[in-house]
Design a protein around this motif. Structure first.
Motif, mmCIF file in Angstrom:
data_model
loop_
_atom_site.group_PDB
_atom_site.id
_atom_site.type_symbol
_atom_site.label_atom_id
_atom_site.label_comp_id
_atom_site.label_asym_id
_atom_site.label_seq_id
_atom_site.Cartn_x
_atom_site.Cartn_y
_atom_site.Cartn_z
ATOM 1 N N TYR A 1 -3.657 3.788 -1.248
ATOM 2 C CA TYR A 1 -3.542 3.142 -2.742
ATOM 3 C C TYR A 1 -3.186 1.728 -2.763
ATOM 4 C CZ TYR A 1 -3.318 3.688 -7.880
ATOM 5 O OH TYR A 1 -3.316 3.656 -9.049
ATOM 6 N N ASP A 2 -3.657 0.821 -3.245
ATOM 7 C CA ASP A 2 -3.312 -0.535 -3.517
ATOM 8 C C ASP A 2 -2.395 -0.509 -4.899
ATOM 9 O OD1 ASP A 2 -2.995 -3.369 -4.293
ATOM 10 O OD2 ASP A 2 -4.384 -3.617 -2.701
ATOM 11 N N LEU A 3 -1.017 -0.685 -4.655
ATOM 12 C CA LEU A 3 -0.010 -0.583 -5.827
ATOM 13 C C LEU A 3 -0.146 -1.951 -6.665
ATOM 14 C CD1 LEU A 3 3.134 0.643 -3.759
ATOM 15 C CD2 LEU A 3 1.676 1.849 -5.656
ATOM 16 N N ASP A 4 -0.729 -3.306 -5.963
ATOM 17 C CA ASP A 4 -0.740 -4.208 -6.583
ATOM 18 C C ASP A 4 -2.290 -4.267 -7.615
ATOM 19 O OD1 ASP A 4 1.365 -5.444 -5.415
ATOM 20 O OD2 ASP A 4 0.058 -6.068 -3.954
ATOM 21 N N GLY B 1 -4.507 16.599 -7.446
ATOM 22 C CA GLY B 1 -3.561 17.856 -7.388
ATOM 23 C C GLY B 1 -2.419 17.755 -6.518
ATOM 24 N N ALA B 2 -2.097 18.569 -5.801
ATOM 25 C CA ALA B 2 -1.037 18.634 -4.975
ATOM 26 C C ALA B 2 -1.099 17.790 -3.716
ATOM 27 C CB ALA B 2 -0.763 20.095 -4.365
ATOM 28 N N VAL B 3 -0.069 17.001 -3.252
ATOM 29 C CA VAL B 3 -0.147 16.177 -1.986
ATOM 30 C C VAL B 3 0.736 16.927 -1.037
ATOM 31 C CG1 VAL B 3 -0.758 13.986 -3.307
ATOM 32 C CG2 VAL B 3 1.467 14.669 -2.725
ATOM 33 N N ASP B 4 0.311 16.551 0.290
ATOM 34 C CA ASP B 4 1.209 17.202 1.473
ATOM 35 C C ASP B 4 2.400 16.004 1.724
ATOM 36 O OD1 ASP B 4 -0.326 19.211 1.858
ATOM 37 O OD2 ASP B 4 -1.606 18.159 3.280
ATOM 38 N N ALA B 5 2.037 14.723 1.454
ATOM 39 C CA ALA B 5 2.993 13.417 1.649
ATOM 40 C C ALA B 5 2.601 12.254 0.993
ATOM 41 C CB ALA B 5 3.049 13.271 3.479
ATOM 42 N N ALA B 6 3.748 11.307 0.827
ATOM 43 C CA ALA B 6 3.458 10.242 0.349
ATOM 44 C C ALA B 6 4.589 9.325 0.884
ATOM 45 C CB ALA B 6 3.442 10.154 -1.166
ATOM 46 N N TRP B 7 4.068 8.093 1.104
ATOM 47 C CA TRP B 7 5.179 6.956 1.457
ATOM 48 C C TRP B 7 4.653 5.375 1.455
ATOM 49 C CZ3 TRP B 7 1.598 9.328 4.794
ATOM 50 C CH2 TRP B 7 0.739 8.541 5.574
ATOM 51 N N LYS C 1 1.043 -1.188 -0.030
ATOM 52 C CA LYS C 1 0.045 0.045 0.026
ATOM 53 C C LYS C 1 0.896 1.184 -0.051
ATOM 54 C CE LYS C 1 -3.767 -2.527 0.920
ATOM 55 N NZ LYS C 1 -4.993 -2.652 0.017
ATOM 56 N N ALA C 2 0.409 2.266 -0.769
ATOM 57 C CA ALA C 2 0.970 3.511 -0.777
ATOM 58 C C ALA C 2 -0.036 4.437 -0.138
ATOM 59 C CB ALA C 2 1.408 4.134 -2.039
ATOM 60 N N PHE C 3 0.394 5.568 0.816
ATOM 61 C CA PHE C 3 -0.415 6.256 1.437
ATOM 62 C C PHE C 3 0.027 7.730 1.022
ATOM 63 C CE2 PHE C 3 -0.180 2.476 4.170
ATOM 64 C CZ PHE C 3 -1.260 2.458 4.645
ATOM 65 N N PHE C 4 -1.010 8.693 0.926
ATOM 66 C CA PHE C 4 -1.178 9.777 0.543
ATOM 67 C C PHE C 4 -1.857 10.964 1.440
ATOM 68 C CE2 PHE C 4 -0.511 7.639 -3.448
ATOM 69 C CZ PHE C 4 0.227 8.281 -4.123
ATOM 70 N N LEU C 5 -1.072 12.076 1.899
ATOM 71 C CA LEU C 5 -1.861 12.973 2.878
ATOM 72 C C LEU C 5 -2.384 14.166 2.090
ATOM 73 C CD1 LEU C 5 0.358 12.807 5.984
ATOM 74 C CD2 LEU C 5 -1.521 11.356 5.556
ATOM 75 N N ARG C 6 -3.426 14.684 2.123
ATOM 76 C CA ARG C 6 -3.531 16.196 1.728
ATOM 77 C C ARG C 6 -4.526 16.690 2.593
ATOM 78 N NH1 ARG C 6 -5.989 17.771 -4.241
ATOM 79 N NH2 ARG C 6 -5.413 20.163 -3.794
#
Length: 431
Positions: free
Chosen positions: A15-18, A202-208, A3-8
């Motif tokens: 987000y499921d990368l698979d 659009g813009a995101v604050d963070a991703a990991w 999983k990837a995570f996004f903050l905004r």
């Protein structure tokens, strides 16, 4: 499943990368996702986030950070100042604000601010080189993509690709090749299914991504197979890249503080021939170094999706050291690596002089003396350090391989089998 995570703002999306889509039910409130975060000031507008492989997630905002326990999905400790806790950040000018961060899964993490970045040594708690460097000129392809300033988030995937986000666009970076892939940047909208609907195109604050979860290591409690490694202490086991120091030894004050129990910690590596290697690679001068445990006398590192040098596929030890089924396979891999791999920003090793090649193979930032290293291997091969790696014949390359193995420290430990009395039951039961 990775999983990837996004903050905004005050929300986050998973987000499921698979499956390549945003999971159902997202976005959600940050306060709902992690208990205890309400009232900390980190409920919204986080600057960036990173997971360092220890099942701890770090949120950064202004000059402060907050640590989160990923297993408990809860805040783990008080809000603290970046400058007082992250070695070298103040001196590098990175203690009062950050834009993005990414765990490179090789013992290093990169932090970005404006048009500059620093490389952070996770185990050493220090900034490599002590200073920030410009993004332009150091990240091939970023200038052409318009990503030399204001990167908003980044993460490394299991495929060996890193993704960087900025203003509704993203680029894909080939970690092994050291360049931006052709055709990038691209818009997030239309390329990341579900991100539009979630309000994250659009813009995101963070991703990991959670590096400890997505790095291909064996989950705790599962069956061990060839190439797996296990840390062991007093009945406890861990397949994490590093010793779970803060969990096993609460109050530990640094990367080498094991509460006085360092000599009681062992690492076991399972091999395809039924042997189990045991050593203490974390202790200086003790038997069983990483080079020996991993059958990797050159201490060659790699990553998910990297080249095949004869190693166990998808298996990595501390610092992303490759693990080989036999010592011969690991020994032969040294020559193959030097003949086929590339040094980031410098090109193929074979086109470099021995002096330049070992500045990359054994960089000073990892605690090496690359000039002395280059001189020692050149002397062993009977050639000057100005000799191109690609000009070495097989005999001279083997002499150099022997010296590399000597320098890297291939110190034997113990070889056990499943019925050895010295093998802990907690490991035997998983074979």
């Amino acid at each position: 499943m990775t999983k990837a995570f996004f903050l905004r703002g005050a929300n986050y999306a998973r987000y499921d990368l698979d499956d390549d889509r945003v999971d159902d039910g997202y976005p959600k409130s940050i306060s709902v996702g992690w208990s205890g975060i309400e009232g900390t000031g980190f409920e919204s507008d986080v600057d960036t986030a990173v997971e360092l492989g220890d099942r701890k997630l770090y949120f950064f905002k202004g000059s402060s950070y907050l640590r989160i326990d990923e297993d408990q999905l809860a805040v783990d400790g008080e809000v603290r100042d970046i400058g007082g806790a992250w070695g070298g950040f103040s001196a590098a000018g990175f203690s009062d604000a950050l834009d993005a961060a990414v765990n490179w899964r090789n013992g290093k993490a990169y932090f970005f601010r404006g048009d500059s970045y620093i490389r952070y040594d996770i185990a050493g708690d220090s900034v490599d080189g002590g200073a920030a460097s410009p993004i332009a000129g150091n990240w091939p392809g970023f200038s052409e993509a318009g990503f030399t300033d204001g990167i908003e988030g980044a993460f490394l995937s299991d495929s060996g690709k890193a993704y960087f986000f900025r203003g509704g666009s993203y680029l894909r970076y080939d970690v092994v090749g050291g360049h931006v892939d052709d055709g990038y940047p691209r818009p997030v909208s239309g390329n990341w299914p579900g991100m539009d609907e979630a309000g994250f195109s659009g813009a995101v604050d963070a991703a990991w991504t959670a590096a400890g979860a997505s790095t291909p290591v064996t989950p705790a409690g599962s069956q061990l197979t060839a190439g797996d490694h296990v840390w062991y202490f007093n009945g406890r086991t861990s397949t994490a890249p590093d010793i779970p120091r803060t969990t096993w030894f609460p109050g530990s004050t640094g990367p080498t503080d094991y509460g006085g129990h360092g000599k009681e910690i062992f690492q076991f590596v399972v091999h395809a021939d039924g042997t189990i290697f045991r050593g203490q690679p974390h202790m200086r001068g003790m038997p069983g170094t990483f080079a020996w445990l991993n059958n990797n006398p050159g201490n060659i590192t790699g990553g998910p999706g990297g080249p095949d040098y004869g190693q166990y596929q998808g298996k990595f030890n501390w610092h992303n050291f490759l693990i080989f089924p036999t010592r011969d396979a690991g020994y032969n891999a040294i020559a193959k690596f030097l003949q086929t791999a590339s040094c980031p920003n410098r090109g193929p090793y074979r086109n470099l002089s021995i002096f330049d090649a070992f500045g990359c193979y054994a960089p000073a930032s990892d605690g090496n003396d690359p000039a002395a290293y280059a001189q020692s291997v050149a002397d062993a091969a009977g050639v000057p350090t100005s000799t191109l790696v690609g000009d070495l014949n097989e005999d001279r390359m083997r002499l150099m391989q022997d010296k590399i193995a000597e320098v890297e420290g291939t110190v034997p430990g113990d070889i056990l089998t499943a019925d050895s009395a010295e093998l802990p039951e907690e490991i035997r039961s998983r074979l």
